[in-house]
Design an enzyme around this catalytic site. Structure first.
Site, PDB file in Angstrom:
ATOM      1  N   TYR A   1     -13.700  -2.785  11.157  1.00 27.42           N
ATOM      2  CA  TYR A   1     -12.342  -2.220  11.074  1.00 27.42           C
ATOM      3  C   TYR A   1     -11.624  -2.360  12.417  1.00 27.42           C
ATOM      4  O   TYR A   1     -10.486  -2.817  12.486  1.00 27.42           O
ATOM      5  CB  TYR A   1     -12.431  -0.756  10.651  1.00 27.42           C
ATOM      6  CG  TYR A   1     -11.108  -0.043  10.489  1.00 27.42           C
ATOM      7  CD1 TYR A   1     -10.355  -0.199   9.332  1.00 27.42           C
ATOM      8  CD2 TYR A   1     -10.610   0.796  11.481  1.00 27.42           C
ATOM      9  CE1 TYR A   1      -9.140   0.471   9.169  1.00 27.42           C
ATOM     10  CE2 TYR A   1      -9.407   1.466  11.330  1.00 27.42           C
ATOM     11  CZ  TYR A   1      -8.683   1.304  10.166  1.00 27.42           C
ATOM     12  OH  TYR A   1      -7.482   1.962  10.013  1.00 27.42           O
TER      13      TYR A   1
ATOM     14  N   ASN B   1       1.496  -2.241   5.362  1.00 24.95           N
ATOM     15  CA  ASN B   1       0.695  -1.017   5.535  1.00 24.95           C
ATOM     16  C   ASN B   1      -0.649  -1.065   4.814  1.00 24.95           C
ATOM     17  O   ASN B   1      -1.598  -0.385   5.225  1.00 24.95           O
ATOM     18  CB  ASN B   1       1.527   0.180   5.024  1.00 24.95           C
ATOM     19  CG  ASN B   1       0.694   1.418   4.785  1.00 24.95           C
ATOM     20  OD1 ASN B   1       0.305   2.122   5.716  1.00 24.95           O
ATOM     21  ND2 ASN B   1       0.390   1.680   3.511  1.00 24.95           N
TER      22      ASN B   1
ATOM     23  N   VAL C   1      -2.316  -7.843  -1.747  1.00 25.17           N
ATOM     24  CA  VAL C   1      -1.918  -8.608  -0.559  1.00 25.17           C
ATOM     25  C   VAL C   1      -2.933  -9.689  -0.181  1.00 25.17           C
ATOM     26  O   VAL C   1      -2.608 -10.589   0.596  1.00 25.17           O
ATOM     27  CB  VAL C   1      -1.644  -7.693   0.660  1.00 25.17           C
ATOM     28  CG1 VAL C   1      -0.468  -6.769   0.411  1.00 25.17           C
ATOM     29  CG2 VAL C   1      -2.880  -6.910   1.077  1.00 25.17           C
TER      30      VAL C   1
ATOM     31  N   SER D   1      -3.894   0.278  14.238  1.00 23.57           N
ATOM     32  CA  SER D   1      -4.624   1.550  14.384  1.00 23.57           C
ATOM     33  C   SER D   1      -4.987   1.711  15.858  1.00 23.57           C
ATOM     34  O   SER D   1      -5.103   0.709  16.580  1.00 23.57           O
ATOM     35  CB  SER D   1      -5.921   1.502  13.566  1.00 23.57           C
ATOM     36  OG  SER D   1      -6.765   2.594  13.913  1.00 23.57           O
TER      37      SER D   1
ATOM     38  N   ALA E   1     -12.211  -4.422  14.876  1.00 22.55           N
ATOM     39  CA  ALA E   1     -11.918  -5.829  15.191  1.00 22.55           C
ATOM     40  C   ALA E   1     -10.727  -6.312  14.371  1.00 22.55           C
ATOM     41  O   ALA E   1      -9.862  -7.040  14.878  1.00 22.55           O
ATOM     42  CB  ALA E   1     -13.152  -6.686  14.909  1.00 22.55           C
TER      43      ALA E   1
ATOM     44  N   LYS F   1      -8.212  -4.527  13.276  1.00 24.45           N
ATOM     45  CA  LYS F   1      -6.964  -3.917  13.742  1.00 24.45           C
ATOM     46  C   LYS F   1      -6.532  -4.495  15.098  1.00 24.45           C
ATOM     47  O   LYS F   1      -5.340  -4.579  15.389  1.00 24.45           O
ATOM     48  CB  LYS F   1      -7.109  -2.395  13.795  1.00 24.45           C
ATOM     49  CG  LYS F   1      -7.250  -1.760  12.403  1.00 24.45           C
ATOM     50  CD  LYS F   1      -6.024  -2.036  11.524  1.00 24.45           C
ATOM     51  CE  LYS F   1      -6.052  -1.269  10.213  1.00 24.45           C
ATOM     52  NZ  LYS F   1      -4.838  -1.442   9.391  1.00 24.45           N
TER      53      LYS F   1
ATOM     54  N   GLY G   1       0.841  -1.207   0.000  1.00 26.25           N
ATOM     55  CA  GLY G   1       0.000   0.000   0.000  1.00 26.25           C
ATOM     56  C   GLY G   1       0.867   1.243   0.000  1.00 26.25           C
ATOM     57  O   GLY G   1       0.489   2.278   0.535  1.00 26.25           O
TER      58      GLY G   1
END
Ligand SMILES: NC(=O)c1ccc[n+]([C@@H]2O[C@H](COP(=O)([O-])OP(=O)(O)OC[C@H]3O[C@@H](n4cnc5c(N)ncnc54)[C@H](O)[C@@H]3O)[C@@H](O)[C@H]2O)c1
Length: 266
Positions: free
Chosen positions: A157, A89, A63, A144, A159, A161, A12
């Site tokens: 999101y 990333n 990925v 994050s 969960a 991270k 990324g």
């Protein structure tokens, strides 16, 4: 700190935080591989880095697909012969941005976990055999602050991270005997294409942000939740990473470190 002749893959890496991490590593003279889905932007970013005087190449990599990332690793080895640093990333907010738990659809959960968690595992599995043979390597996973504590409107999101932080610990233990350090970095609030696309949706969950465009939601949230009252930048994230991938940080592994202006004090 010296990273000259180290080869760093940034997934990324074409834009946003990934590009900013690359820019900082270029300052320390690392060679940068920009690995991204977006071929044109990855090419432009890699040529910008090359113009700054370091070896750089772009690879088109998804990925979520082990074959794709394995091919990229083969291309990098053909050009450089070694891989010293992997920055995992690449990440997404979900298939459709922010939603409450009740509104989240299957596709949101799949996108968040396929890219943010399985994508990190795919890239790590493709690169770690090279690092094991070298008996040296540094892996950084971008989590994050949402992985520290679940936030409204970001259930899938958050969960995913949290899973990144947990995965980092597991792999750090597995790879330590091979002199490979694995750490996570937890960014706070950064104005990137991701935020631009999804920020305005936050108004749906908090009347305070009603009717505001993404940038104004972002600016208001900085005042609401960041004690230092300023946004974080890709350069801030890159500065921590430059230290973590240097030999100065050789005894740091399995950690998750916030760069968030004090938003989370754990
Ligand atoms: N922006 C923030 O406030 C913030 C905060 C905390 C964590 N993060 C995390 O930082 C990372 C980067 O975020 P950003 O804001 O720069 O996002 P962004 O959307 O601006 O950039 C993400 C990059 O990843 C690439 N990408 C997406 N899916 C991919 C895939 N399957 N394979 C390869 N590349 C892929 C995109 O093409 C893009 O270049 C993400 O993991 C994100 O979750 C961002």
């Amino acid at each position: 700190m010296e990273l000259k002749d180290r080869v760093a893959i940034v997934t990324g890496g074409a834009t946003g935080i990934g590009r900013g991490i690359g820019e900082v590593l270029v300052r320390y003279r690392a060679a940068i591989v920009v690995a991204d889905l977006d071929a044109d932007t990855a090419e432009r970013t890699a040529s910008d880095f090359a113009a700054m005087g370091v070896p750089s190449m772009a690879v088109v990599a998804d990925v979520t697909k082990p074959d794709s990332i394995e091919k990229s690793v083969a291309d990098v080895l053909a050009r450089f012969g070694h891989i010293d640093i992997l920055i995992n990333n690449a990440g997404v907010a979900g298939a459709r941005g922010w939603h409450t738990s009740a509104d989240s659809r299957e596709e949101d959960w799949i996108a968040a976990f396929e890219v943010n968690v399985k994508g990190i595992a795919n890239a790590t599995n493709a690169v770690s055999p090279v690092m094991r043979t070298q008996r040296a390597g540094k892996i950084i996973n971008i989590a994050s602050i949402a992985g520290r504590e679940g936030r409204p409107a970001l259930p899938h999101y958050s969960a995913s991270k949290a899973a990144v932080i947990n995965y980092t610990q597991a792999v750090a233990d597995e790879l330590a005997p091979f002199n490979i350090n694995v750490n996570a970095v937890c960014p706070g609030l950064l104005w990137t294409p991701m935020w631009d696309q999804v920020g305005h949706r936050y108004a749906r969950f908090n009347p305070r942000y009603e009717g505001l465009p993404s940038r104004q939601v972002f600016d208001t949230m900085i005042q609401d939740v960041i004690p230092l009252k300023r946004e974080q930048t890709p350069e801030d994230i890159g500065n921590l990473i430059a230290f973590l991938v240097s030999e100065d940080a050789r005894n740091i592994t399995g950690q998750a470190i916030n760069v968030d202006g004090g938003a989370f004090l754990r």
